[in-house]
Scaffold this motif. Structure first.
Motif, short mmCIF file in Angstrom:
data_model
loop_
_atom_site.label_atom_id
_atom_site.label_comp_id
_atom_site.label_asym_id
_atom_site.label_seq_id
_atom_site.Cartn_x
_atom_site.Cartn_y
_atom_site.Cartn_z
N LEU A 163 0.80 -1.22 0.00
CA LEU A 163 0.00 0.00 0.00
C LEU A 163 0.84 1.28 0.00
N ALA A 164 2.04 1.20 0.55
CA ALA A 164 2.87 2.39 0.79
C ALA A 164 3.02 3.32 -0.41
N PRO A 165 3.25 2.82 -1.63
CA PRO A 165 3.44 3.75 -2.75
C PRO A 165 2.23 4.63 -3.08
N VAL A 166 1.02 4.17 -2.78
CA VAL A 166 -0.17 4.95 -3.12
C VAL A 166 -0.73 5.74 -1.93
N LEU A 167 -0.25 5.47 -0.74
CA LEU A 167 -0.78 6.15 0.44
C LEU A 167 -0.56 7.66 0.44
N PRO A 168 0.61 8.17 0.01
CA PRO A 168 0.76 9.64 0.01
C PRO A 168 -0.30 10.34 -0.83
N HIS A 169 -0.58 9.81 -2.02
CA HIS A 169 -1.58 10.45 -2.87
C HIS A 169 -2.98 10.33 -2.26
N ALA A 170 -3.28 9.16 -1.70
CA ALA A 170 -4.58 8.97 -1.04
C ALA A 170 -4.75 9.97 0.09
N LEU A 171 -3.72 10.14 0.90
CA LEU A 171 -3.79 11.07 2.03
C LEU A 171 -3.85 12.52 1.55
N ASN A 172 -3.18 12.84 0.44
CA ASN A 172 -3.29 14.18 -0.14
C ASN A 172 -4.72 14.45 -0.59
N LEU A 173 -5.35 13.46 -1.22
CA LEU A 173 -6.73 13.62 -1.66
C LEU A 173 -7.65 13.87 -0.46
N LEU A 174 -7.47 13.09 0.59
CA LEU A 174 -8.30 13.25 1.79
C LEU A 174 -8.06 14.59 2.48
N GLY A 175 -6.82 15.06 2.44
CA GLY A 175 -6.46 16.33 3.06
C GLY A 175 -6.74 17.52 2.17
N GLU A 176 -7.27 17.26 0.97
CA GLU A 176 -7.58 18.31 0.00
C GLU A 176 -6.38 19.21 -0.28
N ASP A 177 -5.22 18.57 -0.45
CA ASP A 177 -4.00 19.29 -0.81
C ASP A 177 -3.97 19.41 -2.33
N SER A 178 -4.66 20.42 -2.86
CA SER A 178 -4.84 20.53 -4.30
C SER A 178 -3.53 20.69 -5.05
#
Length: 189
Positions: A163-178
């Motif tokens: 999961l590690a490679p996709v977690l940063p993007h998933a967390l960015n999406l959840l954090g609304e880091d546009s």
């Protein structure tokens, strides 16, 4: 993320701001002190070490028995009150009668993430055919990403690595880091 604290990610997927995580071991024997919890401490070491492409500020860890109410009580605290960014469970995802982690977690999610489940199962099946007997659940509650991992130290650590490679993007999406979401999308073409 705490209040108005900014979280920044680099293009390589490594965070410059840190996230908070929870690791919940679900095990009758470990919670009763009859067995040693090895998967929880191992996941905590991985999150705080170099095994993930993001920085982790803190990891909250607990162990509960295979009881839906106990699992949900802990997860509600971590997600709704403590507002952790990422919550991982270890254990209770198999076929045994007391394995209820997927049911407990599924009942709390706002959105399921079947792609993350597919990723874990597909990669795990390349390691062992017994991965077919796992019933993982992944999804989102509020702005928290939740993933249920196997109870074994080996299986849980492998799934976190998958999961590690996709977690940063998933967390960015959840954090609304546009800014970082756009940067990641820009690299995809």
């Amino acid at each position: 993320r705490k209040g108005s604290e900014a979280v920044e990610w680099t293009r390589e997927g490594t965070m410059t701001g840190a996230i908070t995580c929870g690791v919940l071991t679900v095990s009758d024997s470990c919670s009763a002190g009859l067995a040693e919890d090895k998967s929880g401490p191992n996941l905590q070491r991985m999150l705080l070490g170099d095994a993930t492409p993001f920085a982790v500020d803190r990891v909250v860890r607990a162990c509960v028995p295979d009881e839906e109410a106990m699992i949900q009580l802990t997860l509600r605290q971590w997600i709704d009150v403590d507002r952790l960014d990422l919550v991982l469970t270890s254990g209770g995802t198999g076929f045994a009668p007391r394995d209820v982690t997927p049911e407990a977690v599924r009942g709390l999610l706002d959105k399921e993430a079947p792609g993350l489940v597919t990723l874990m199962i597909t990669r795990s099946l390349a390691v062992t055919p017994f991965a077919a007997l796992s019933r993982p659940v992944c999804g989102v509650r509020g702005r928290t990403l939740v993933a249920t991992l196997p109870g074994s130290t080996k299986g849980s650590s492998e799934c976190l690595e998958f999961l590690a490679p996709v977690l940063p993007h998933a967390l960015n999406l959840l954090g609304e880091d546009s800014k970082e979401v756009s940067a990641t999308h820009g690299t995809l073409g």
